[in-house]
Motif scaffolding. Structure first.
Motif, PDB file in Angstrom:
ATOM      1  N   ALA B  81       0.862  -1.182   0.000  1.00 31.20           N
ATOM      2  CA  ALA B  81       0.000   0.000   0.000  1.00 31.20           C
ATOM      3  C   ALA B  81       0.898   1.231   0.000  1.00 31.20           C
ATOM      4  CB  ALA B  81      -0.939  -0.005   1.200  1.00 31.20           C
ATOM      5  N   VAL B 240      -6.817   1.019   9.320  1.00 34.26           N
ATOM      6  CA  VAL B 240      -6.366   1.399   7.980  1.00 34.26           C
ATOM      7  C   VAL B 240      -7.538   2.068   7.274  1.00 34.26           C
ATOM      8  CG1 VAL B 240      -5.649   0.559   5.708  1.00 34.26           C
ATOM      9  CG2 VAL B 240      -4.624  -0.408   7.774  1.00 34.26           C
ATOM     10  N   VAL B 241      -7.296   3.234   6.710  1.00 37.88           N
ATOM     11  CA  VAL B 241      -8.342   3.988   6.009  1.00 37.88           C
ATOM     12  C   VAL B 241      -7.748   4.514   4.703  1.00 37.88           C
ATOM     13  CG1 VAL B 241      -9.866   5.998   6.124  1.00 37.88           C
ATOM     14  CG2 VAL B 241      -9.451   4.652   8.176  1.00 37.88           C
ATOM     15  N   THR B 242      -8.556   4.550   3.652  1.00 37.85           N
ATOM     16  CA  THR B 242      -8.082   5.098   2.378  1.00 37.85           C
ATOM     17  C   THR B 242      -8.770   6.422   2.045  1.00 37.85           C
ATOM     18  OG1 THR B 242      -9.733   3.860   1.104  1.00 37.85           O
ATOM     19  CG2 THR B 242      -7.571   2.829   1.396  1.00 37.85           C
ATOM     20  N   ASP B 243      -8.210   7.101   1.078  1.00 35.54           N
ATOM     21  CA  ASP B 243      -8.796   8.320   0.515  1.00 35.54           C
ATOM     22  C   ASP B 243      -8.656   8.195  -1.005  1.00 35.54           C
ATOM     23  OD1 ASP B 243      -9.802  10.882   0.129  1.00 35.54           O
ATOM     24  OD2 ASP B 243      -8.513  11.796   1.635  1.00 35.54           O
ATOM     25  N   THR B 244      -9.040   9.196  -1.747  1.00 34.64           N
ATOM     26  CA  THR B 244      -8.829   9.132  -3.200  1.00 34.64           C
ATOM     27  C   THR B 244      -7.339   8.939  -3.473  1.00 34.64           C
ATOM     28  OG1 THR B 244      -8.344  11.470  -3.599  1.00 34.64           O
ATOM     29  CG2 THR B 244     -10.672  10.842  -3.455  1.00 34.64           C
ATOM     30  N   LEU B 245      -7.034   8.168  -4.511  1.00 34.96           N
ATOM     31  CA  LEU B 245      -5.621   8.018  -4.856  1.00 34.96           C
ATOM     32  C   LEU B 245      -5.100   9.329  -5.443  1.00 34.96           C
ATOM     33  CD1 LEU B 245      -3.223   6.091  -4.937  1.00 34.96           C
ATOM     34  CD2 LEU B 245      -3.867   5.491  -7.256  1.00 34.96           C
ATOM     35  N   ALA B 246      -5.843   9.897  -6.367  1.00 36.88           N
ATOM     36  CA  ALA B 246      -5.379  11.118  -7.029  1.00 36.88           C
ATOM     37  C   ALA B 246      -5.696  12.334  -6.171  1.00 36.88           C
ATOM     38  CB  ALA B 246      -6.036  11.254  -8.399  1.00 36.88           C
ATOM     39  N   ASP B 249      -8.698  14.764  -6.945  1.00 40.48           N
ATOM     40  CA  ASP B 249     -10.075  14.356  -6.662  1.00 40.48           C
ATOM     41  C   ASP B 249     -10.550  14.826  -5.290  1.00 40.48           C
ATOM     42  OD1 ASP B 249     -10.638  13.092  -9.075  1.00 40.48           O
ATOM     43  OD2 ASP B 249      -9.744  11.194  -8.432  1.00 40.48           O
ATOM     44  N   GLY B 371       0.460   6.111   2.619  1.00 38.51           N
ATOM     45  CA  GLY B 371       0.745   5.820   1.228  1.00 38.51           C
ATOM     46  C   GLY B 371       0.322   7.025   0.403  1.00 38.51           C
ATOM     47  N   GLY B 372       1.268   7.623  -0.319  1.00 36.21           N
ATOM     48  CA  GLY B 372       0.958   8.856  -1.041  1.00 36.21           C
ATOM     49  C   GLY B 372       0.521   9.940  -0.072  1.00 36.21           C
ATOM     50  N   SER B 375      -3.364   8.736   0.817  1.00 34.60           N
ATOM     51  CA  SER B 375      -4.323   7.946   0.044  1.00 34.60           C
ATOM     52  C   SER B 375      -4.602   6.649   0.792  1.00 34.60           C
ATOM     53  CB  SER B 375      -3.763   7.655  -1.341  1.00 34.60           C
ATOM     54  OG  SER B 375      -3.523   8.865  -2.027  1.00 34.60           O
ATOM     55  N   THR B 376      -3.601   6.155   1.476  1.00 37.46           N
ATOM     56  CA  THR B 376      -3.797   5.123   2.495  1.00 37.46           C
ATOM     57  C   THR B 376      -3.149   5.631   3.773  1.00 37.46           C
ATOM     58  OG1 THR B 376      -3.705   3.331   0.867  1.00 37.46           O
ATOM     59  CG2 THR B 376      -3.401   2.731   3.176  1.00 37.46           C
TER      60      THR B 376
END
Lengths: 386, 386
Positions: B81, B240-246, B249, B371-372, B375-376
């Motif tokens: 990730a 663990v939580v995600t968001d937009t990759l880009a 956005d 991550g990024g 994003s993660t």
């Protein structure tokens, strides 16, 4: 552990999808699975993929696919264990539900392998073998399979032509699978006439690289919608086992120990014997692997697995149907998605939704995928509860 | 869920290890962790890695490292990730113990980033951003951070020079960390004179790519050896939580939503408030990310995070020590290993084994990796039970 059941299934056509991006392919399978699951809302996503960092320049697939699927914000990650990625991803999702960390988990496998020409895809595939000691010598996954097949022919005296039964069965079953890459039955003659690719592997001993995506939604049974429209399928056994990565480190290379152990453990957890299963979605990336996994799982003795195809034991009406939707050979082998396709197919069988491919009275299914020559083996037992 | 505690810790020197292979580096950390754990036998392995398929031509790291570590046959997999890989891997291990699937899990992060020259490593790093919409336009991870820093300076009026406090603190702490890549304190002047790399990011705003490996062994407390020699540290919260990759956005790119949510959830699970923690191993891959994560976690209001470094709140004796062993900036940032280094460092703090880097009376530690641009986000709360 908590009961874990399958709520939703989705798959895309397997083939060459040059006009569809990785994320779009994944989304197609996810949307089908979410519809199939009657609107259950996933709280976590596990992505299975092998080669996107190499072939598509794209890693970080958890966030990418969660976002693109309209699930921005959920927990998400990607797992990789070569050809076993799908089974390993399913197990991660299973552990998440079993631990009570998530109520509903979406597991999606996606792979695009055909955008690149053969050599580049084969080089990417070779990242699955030991780069310092195998790939550097030119040993690719198909060369490993060729070495094992030659050794098998030498040690067991199996006739070379006896391997035909596996691709013949796979292609026969794929003919009625709308998602399969090759929907055309082949004859033993076609097999025998096929060109040699990696001696002694001919064209029909090798499953084709493909593009595709498949998705499974799992949950606890009490969380299913009241009017859940499908027969219930439980994940009754789950096991991942590894072996040496390099083939030359094995005392008996023809014995797939990790395949054996993971079947034993998954069946023990499910409270059954391997002989109780009604179908076996095995990993026929190479026809020799079909033989070696039949032996490893205990369905045939050492050196006898090749006979199972001859006696038609493995057809849909046989005593142990395998590759019921065409297997890797004829449905196609989209890398990290393959293990999820296998689960989708086995679950359709247990739901009684397999149409022309239906195995009669299927109650237990064994599903296994392999990374390399069973350097990783993931085995699951699925059971119908209806 | 079941209690999960930390049994063993291991780390290697962070730096440029051109003469050590990926597997050997991993093994060094694993052997230290196994010794530290008093001989507990791992039953499962989770590997955290970002770039080996690209930079070392090696995937399938679960089987590779299990085998090389003398653990052939155990369950093993690799997770990815991007920069959050370490935290995500720890969570996978945590779920495995919590689900009762394994008694003892080894989580190892390993990365070799310096064998390739800058451009190649940066291209590999860019697989973590959206390849179809960001990388293709030339947007790399450091360019993302540069955009965010420029926007932050514009929106908040924070003085450019105020960012110095983060690398100055990180380097001060790394000076007494024998495993750190840069064991040299720097002054504010040094920071101000540093060359511009990716305007407005100067050399000291960017953590260096590095090679390294770190390992953690986790288990249930009742399985620890009777004479376990260390104070007990529990994994009390995991999220663990995600968001937009880009980045484009996001409606409010300066708000790291996934970082915020994962801290809230991990703290809620641990039964504490973020303000209860005694140290925060934050993700200072770029100094702007240190600021944004302090704000996201609630330690500072929007637009105020930069002040925390000025008031010396973040030093070892401050109210919220961060980067206590040098952080990504000065300990170094070995990709998929970084998140595990952070956990090792936080656990050493809670054990009271941090020597010159010890935070006094540390009971709770918050550990977060990204991550990024978040994003993660993976956040864990560690708690000492002694």
């Amino acid at each position: 552990m908590t009961d874990v059941v399958i709520a939703g299934l989705g798959q895309t056509q397997v083939g060459e999808h040059w006009d569809v991006s990785l994320r779009e392919l994944a989304l197609q399978a996810i949307e089908t699975a979410r519809q199939d699951a009657g609107g259950l809302q996933p709280q976590a996503l596990v992505v299975s993929n092998m080669l996107a960092p190499n072939l598509s320049g794209q890693a970080h697939l958890g966030a990418l696919i969660a976002d693109f699927a309209g699930l921005t914000g959920i927990e998400a990650t990607a797992v990789e264990a070569a050809g076993a990625s799908g089974g390993v991803a399913l197990r991660q999702g299973y552990l998440s539900v079993a631990a009570g960390a998530a109520d509903v988990v979406l597991v999606v496998g996606v792979e695009k392998m055909t955008d690149k020409v053969g050599g580049e895809a084969e080089a990417a595939n070779a990242t699955a073998v030991d780069s310092d000691y195998e790939a550097i010598q030119g040993l690719t996954p198909s060369a490993q399979a060729a070495l094992l097949m030659r050794r098998y022919l030498h040690e067991t005296g199996a006739p070379r032509a006896s391997f035909a039964g596996f691709p013949v069965n796979a292609h026969a079953n794929a003919a009625s699978n709308q998602y399969a890459m090759f929907r055309k039955a082949i004859s033993t003659e076609t097999y025998n006439r096929a060109g040699m690719v990696n001696d002694p592997l001919n064209l029909f001993d090798i499953a084709p690289n493909a593009d595709g995506a498949a998705a499974v939604i799992i949950t606890r049974p009490e969380l299913l919608p009241p009017a859940f429209p499908h027969p219930l399928v439980r994940l009754s056994g789950s096991s991942v086992v590894t072996d040496t990565l390099a083939l030359h480190d094995r005392p008996a290379p023809l014995v797939f120990n990790a395949a054996r152990l993971s079947v034993e453990r998954a069946c023990r957890q499910a409270g059954i014997l391997p002989t109780d299963v009604d179908l076996f979605e095995l990993f026929d990336s190479y026809s020799i692997y079909a033989v070696l996994t039949l032996e490893a799982a205990g369905f045939a003795q050492y050196g006898q697995g090749w006979k199972m195809a001859q006696k038609e034991q493995i057809s849909l009406q046989g005593s142990l149907p395998v590759a019921t939707y065409g297997g890797l050979k004829a449905r196609g082998n989209p890398g990290g998605a393959t293990g999820i396709y296998q689960v989708v197919e086995a679950a359709l069988q247990l739901r009684g939704q397999a149409g022309q491919n239906q195995v009669p009275h299927a109650r237990y299914a064994l599903v296994q995928c392999l990374g390399g020559p069973a350097s990783t083996a993931a085995s699951h037992v699925l059971e119908t509860l209806n």
